[in-house]
Design an enzyme around this catalytic site. Structure first.
Site, short mmCIF file in Angstrom:
data_model
loop_
_atom_site.label_atom_id
_atom_site.label_comp_id
_atom_site.label_asym_id
_atom_site.label_seq_id
_atom_site.Cartn_x
_atom_site.Cartn_y
_atom_site.Cartn_z
N ASN A 1 4.62 45.40 62.18
CA ASN A 1 3.24 45.43 61.69
C ASN A 1 2.35 45.60 62.92
O ASN A 1 2.48 44.83 63.88
CB ASN A 1 2.89 44.14 60.95
CG ASN A 1 3.67 44.00 59.65
OD1 ASN A 1 3.89 44.99 58.96
ND2 ASN A 1 4.08 42.80 59.33
N GLN B 1 -0.87 43.11 61.08
CA GLN B 1 -0.40 42.27 62.18
C GLN B 1 -1.23 41.00 62.25
O GLN B 1 -2.47 41.05 62.25
CB GLN B 1 -0.49 43.02 63.52
CG GLN B 1 0.11 42.25 64.69
CD GLN B 1 0.15 43.06 65.98
OE1 GLN B 1 -0.36 44.18 66.05
NE2 GLN B 1 0.75 42.49 67.01
N HIS C 1 10.30 42.69 62.87
CA HIS C 1 10.88 41.96 61.74
C HIS C 1 12.21 42.60 61.35
O HIS C 1 12.29 43.84 61.27
CB HIS C 1 9.98 42.07 60.50
CG HIS C 1 8.66 41.39 60.60
ND1 HIS C 1 8.40 40.16 60.00
CD2 HIS C 1 7.50 41.75 61.19
CE1 HIS C 1 7.14 39.83 60.21
NE2 HIS C 1 6.56 40.78 60.93
N HIS D 1 6.43 42.03 67.78
CA HIS D 1 7.63 41.46 67.16
C HIS D 1 8.20 42.44 66.14
O HIS D 1 7.45 43.08 65.41
CB HIS D 1 7.34 40.10 66.51
CG HIS D 1 6.14 40.10 65.61
ND1 HIS D 1 4.85 40.05 66.08
CD2 HIS D 1 6.05 40.16 64.27
CE1 HIS D 1 4.00 40.06 65.06
NE2 HIS D 1 4.70 40.13 63.94
P1 AMP Z 1 2.87 39.84 61.41
O1 AMP Z 1 2.04 39.56 62.64
O2 AMP Z 1 2.06 40.05 60.17
O3 AMP Z 1 3.89 40.93 61.61
O4 AMP Z 1 3.76 38.57 61.06
C1 AMP Z 1 3.83 37.41 61.81
C2 AMP Z 1 5.05 36.68 61.30
O5 AMP Z 1 5.23 35.54 62.10
C3 AMP Z 1 4.92 36.21 59.85
O6 AMP Z 1 6.00 36.75 59.09
C4 AMP Z 1 4.97 34.70 59.97
O7 AMP Z 1 5.65 34.10 58.88
C5 AMP Z 1 5.71 34.50 61.28
N1 AMP Z 1 5.42 33.25 61.95
C6 AMP Z 1 4.20 32.71 62.18
N2 AMP Z 1 4.32 31.55 62.85
C7 AMP Z 1 5.65 31.36 63.04
C8 AMP Z 1 6.42 30.34 63.68
N3 AMP Z 1 5.85 29.26 64.25
N4 AMP Z 1 7.77 30.46 63.69
C9 AMP Z 1 8.36 31.53 63.10
N5 AMP Z 1 7.69 32.53 62.51
C10 AMP Z 1 6.36 32.43 62.47
#
Ligand code: AMP
Ligand code: ZN
Length: 113
Positions: A86, A93, A101, A99
């Site tokens: 994302n 994002q 996924h 990151h």
């Molecule tokens: P995105 O930035 O939308 O791609 O997604 C961020 C991802 O990080 C989401 O799927 C969250 O569930 C995950 N996330 C947020 N905080 C944590 C954490 N402390 N440990 C593991 N995953 C996390």
């Protein structure tokens, strides 16, 4: 970066369910899994989003993809899996540390957007 959630996870300041770690790459399970297997593969180096990637990072990003695929195999995702970056606000994002996924363990359906 001191105020970055994923940098804090890499540093061990915030706990995470670690899947893999080496000098360059860290992987951990998503806290809010969207599939039976859902983990994130990140560079230890803070890169906020894909616009921060330059030629110096090509080897690192390639390694991220290779490690992700090896971990997916290790996790038994033999039927395949989905890989998502994302990127930016329109990309959904939320955490501004690159990151990847990896989701699998069920049939993933639906359009990409
Ligand atoms: P995105 O930035 O939308 O791609 O997604 C961020 C991802 O990080 C989401 O799927 C969250 O569930 C995950 N996330 C947020 N905080 C944590 C954490 N402390 N440990 C593991 N995953 C996390
Ligand atoms: Zn960071």
């Amino acid at each position: 970066m001191s105020d970055c959630l994923f940098c804090k996870i890499v540093a061990g300041d915030i706990p995470a369910d670690k899947v893999y770690e080496d000098d360059d790459v860290f992987a951990f399970r998503d806290i809010s899994p969207q599939a039976p297997t859902h983990f994130l593969v990140i560079p230890k180096k803070h890169l906020s989003d894909l616009s921060a990637v330059n030629e110096d990072h090509e080897k690192l990003i390639g390694k991220l993809v290779r490690i992700g695929a090896e971990l997916a195999a290790q996790e038994g995702l033999d039927g395949g899996y989905r890989v998502i970056f994302n990127n930016g606000p329109d990309g959904g994002q939320i955490v501004y540390h690159i990151h990847m996924h990896i989701l699998g363990g069920r049939q993933l359906r639906g359009p990409l957007g």
